[in-house]
Design an enzyme around this catalytic site. Sequence first.
Site, mmCIF file in Angstrom:
data_model
loop_
_atom_site.group_PDB
_atom_site.id
_atom_site.type_symbol
_atom_site.label_atom_id
_atom_site.label_comp_id
_atom_site.label_asym_id
_atom_site.label_seq_id
_atom_site.Cartn_x
_atom_site.Cartn_y
_atom_site.Cartn_z
ATOM 1 N N VAL A 16 1.114 -1.681 0.640
ATOM 2 C CA VAL A 16 -0.204 0.148 0.073
ATOM 3 C C VAL A 16 1.594 1.140 0.595
ATOM 4 O O VAL A 16 1.122 2.018 -1.356
ATOM 5 C CB VAL A 16 -1.045 -0.251 1.277
ATOM 6 C CG1 VAL A 16 -1.894 1.519 1.394
ATOM 7 C CG2 VAL A 16 -1.722 -1.028 0.851
ATOM 8 N N GLU A 161 -7.156 2.484 2.746
ATOM 9 C CA GLU A 161 -7.063 2.251 0.465
ATOM 10 C C GLU A 161 -7.800 1.116 0.950
ATOM 11 O O GLU A 161 -7.903 0.283 0.789
ATOM 12 C CB GLU A 161 -5.655 2.393 1.402
ATOM 13 C CG GLU A 161 -5.191 1.822 -0.542
ATOM 14 C CD GLU A 161 -5.546 3.134 -1.070
ATOM 15 O OE1 GLU A 161 -5.350 3.766 -0.896
ATOM 16 O OE2 GLU A 161 -6.519 2.806 -1.881
ATOM 17 N N LYS A 220 -14.064 0.983 6.515
ATOM 18 C CA LYS A 220 -13.238 -0.446 5.496
ATOM 19 C C LYS A 220 -13.033 -1.612 5.980
ATOM 20 O O LYS A 220 -13.108 -2.000 5.063
ATOM 21 C CB LYS A 220 -11.456 -0.002 5.614
ATOM 22 C CG LYS A 220 -10.698 -0.514 5.451
ATOM 23 C CD LYS A 220 -9.932 -0.339 4.159
ATOM 24 C CE LYS A 220 -9.307 -1.535 3.575
ATOM 25 N NZ LYS A 220 -9.585 -1.968 1.794
ATOM 26 N N LEU A 221 -13.293 -1.922 6.767
ATOM 27 C CA LEU A 221 -14.044 -3.390 7.047
ATOM 28 C C LEU A 221 -14.483 -3.799 6.586
ATOM 29 O O LEU A 221 -14.909 -5.170 6.121
ATOM 30 C CB LEU A 221 -13.607 -3.604 8.929
ATOM 31 C CG LEU A 221 -12.699 -3.183 9.854
ATOM 32 C CD1 LEU A 221 -13.124 -3.431 11.098
ATOM 33 C CD2 LEU A 221 -11.636 -4.361 9.175
ATOM 34 N N CYS A 276 -6.373 -9.341 3.133
ATOM 35 C CA CYS A 276 -6.879 -8.713 4.246
ATOM 36 C C CYS A 276 -8.221 -9.218 4.169
ATOM 37 O O CYS A 276 -8.775 -8.941 5.116
ATOM 38 C CB CYS A 276 -7.345 -7.315 3.439
ATOM 39 S SG CYS A 276 -6.101 -6.372 3.160
ATOM 40 N N PHE A 277 -8.664 -9.720 3.513
ATOM 41 C CA PHE A 277 -10.344 -10.081 3.565
ATOM 42 C C PHE A 277 -10.264 -11.227 4.894
ATOM 43 O O PHE A 277 -11.037 -10.677 5.671
ATOM 44 C CB PHE A 277 -10.891 -11.251 2.106
ATOM 45 C CG PHE A 277 -11.452 -10.866 1.321
ATOM 46 C CD1 PHE A 277 -11.078 -8.827 0.837
ATOM 47 C CD2 PHE A 277 -11.662 -11.118 -0.202
ATOM 48 C CE1 PHE A 277 -11.398 -7.648 -0.318
ATOM 49 C CE2 PHE A 277 -12.192 -10.220 -1.755
ATOM 50 C CZ PHE A 277 -12.028 -8.770 -1.340
#
Length: 475
Positions: A16, A161, A220-221, A276-277
Amino acid sequence: MTQYKYHICCMGAGYVGGPTMAVIASNCPDIRVCVVDLSKRMIDAWNTDELPIYEPGLLEVVKSARGRNLFFSTDIDAEIQKADMVFISVNTPTKTTGIGAGRAANIKNCELCARKIAEVATGPKVVVEKSTVPVRTADAVRRVLMANDKGIDFQVLSNPEFLAEGTAIADLQKPGRVLIGGMQTDKGKAAIQQLVDVYAHWVPTERILTTSLWSSELSKLVANAFLAQRVSSINSISALCEATDADVHEVSRALSFDDRIGPKFLTASVGFGGSCFQKDVLNLVYICESLGLQEVADYWYQVIALNDYQKQRFTRNMLQRMFNTVTGKKIALLGFAFKKDTGDTRETPAVFVAKALLDEGAKLRVFDPQVSREQMLEEFDYTCGVNETTLPGLTTSDMILTMEDAYTACEGAHAIAVLTEWDAFKTLDYKRIYASMAKPAFVFDGRNVVDIAALRQIGFEVYSIGKPIQKNQFI
Ligand SMILES: NC(=O)C1=CN([C@@H]2O[C@H](COP(=O)(O)OP(=O)(O)OC[C@H]3O[C@@H](n4cnc5c(N)ncnc54)[C@H](O)[C@@H]3O)[C@@H](O)[C@H]2O)C=CC1
Ligand SMILES: O=C(O)[C@H]1O[C@H](OP(=O)(O)OP(=O)(O)OC[C@H]2O[C@@H](n3ccc(=O)[nH]c3=O)[C@H](O)[C@@H]2O)[C@H](O)[C@@H](O)[C@@H]1O
């Protein structure tokens, strides 16, 4: 000496920090951007043309600004001191030990960044949370910063992001939205405006959304949870398709024409991966559990449970179709990255499939255009604890070979498992591959990239996710 209007420092030069700052620098020649990291290896690589991450179009953007207003450095203290605005873009992985292990996100690195900023800053700064964090982390960051004894003012913003790997540059150049959360005080609003002004260099202002800190952190989450949920939803339907001779591709297409559902994120697969997922959904689950919202936690946990099921289902099918044994059989794995156009292997479904096959005694021959052998073995060790010491009497080279290309990977193999949807796998010479394989030659397509009819015509026995099963091929 060049005069810059503004100075940005970004802590964390990863997937990122690097691309995001490169795009900011290339669009804002009046701003000096410096990306810092504890890892000298990463910083050294960012200063060469062999960048530490693979991302289409990234090198061109980096080269357009590097040395002009984009810099990469390990001199963290000096760069923080120079900066008006400091981004925190460090990794926030799932905790592996202690309270919340396996669920909660570890925000240790964010806190360390805040402590470092408080320690070395000599003037006021806007501190921007770019990392994905549990809702209300900004409060912890703010308290650590304000505990400085120098009377310095810090404003904390949340600016999560939304880029996806493989399309990072396009996502950053033309973001669907930029989200900025901040305190609704005069100083907070002024800080929000400073960050809006940075993005407004190239992002239309109607795409820049401003909210409270907590809404921004939580959005974001939730965005990742909704996306992961769509993949798990269609993957659940892929199992139903295989049981009923429906075709998941046709079902997705039928759904996609409904504007309320839309066409994206409806591709059935061997399971979602990436850094991330899973981390972010588990974090959401943990937050809900901590707040006593057990039903909400259970609801979101199913997204992960279904993903685990999908990875296991794929491997079980391989085993069952190959006469219930793969012991000693060579299996070619095409693709190892968690999706195409990236070399990232974090949480890749490929490693789970590979581990299950190794447990059954298979010998793996792996090819991925962007993943080195060293990185694959690191991933095995990190994710599954597979290394020389856990393969008794064997070296990893006995069990896992990395190959130069798809053709050598498939030579003498009993089966091919397609685990990443690299475009190149669609146009391989499958006749040549078939001729070099043991028979019957199986293809298990975890990404629905092969032309099933054409491969069956050649003689392969083909199984694709959510596709009608070919019955009694050899009877
Ligand atoms: N990878 C992705 O596609 C996306 C990631 N995110 C989030 O962004 C954050 C960063 O993710 P990645 O860039 O993928 O991680 P990464 O692991 O690629 O990079 C993080 C970097 O931070 C450095 N670092 C750690 N602690 C530090 C410290 N105290 N000071 C200076 N540098 C430090 C590490 O050495 C590493 O190079 C995570 O919270 C992630 O959830 C958000 C959107 C997309
Ligand atoms: O927070 C993050 O890290 C990022 O997570 C995802 O981005 P990323 O993980 O890079 O990649 P995706 O394109 O979302 O794919 C994730 C996984 O889902 C799988 N997937 C995706 C879409 C689909 O239809 N089917 C499917 O199986 C992919 O193959 C991959 O394994 C989100 O798309 C980004 O918006 C977000 O910023």
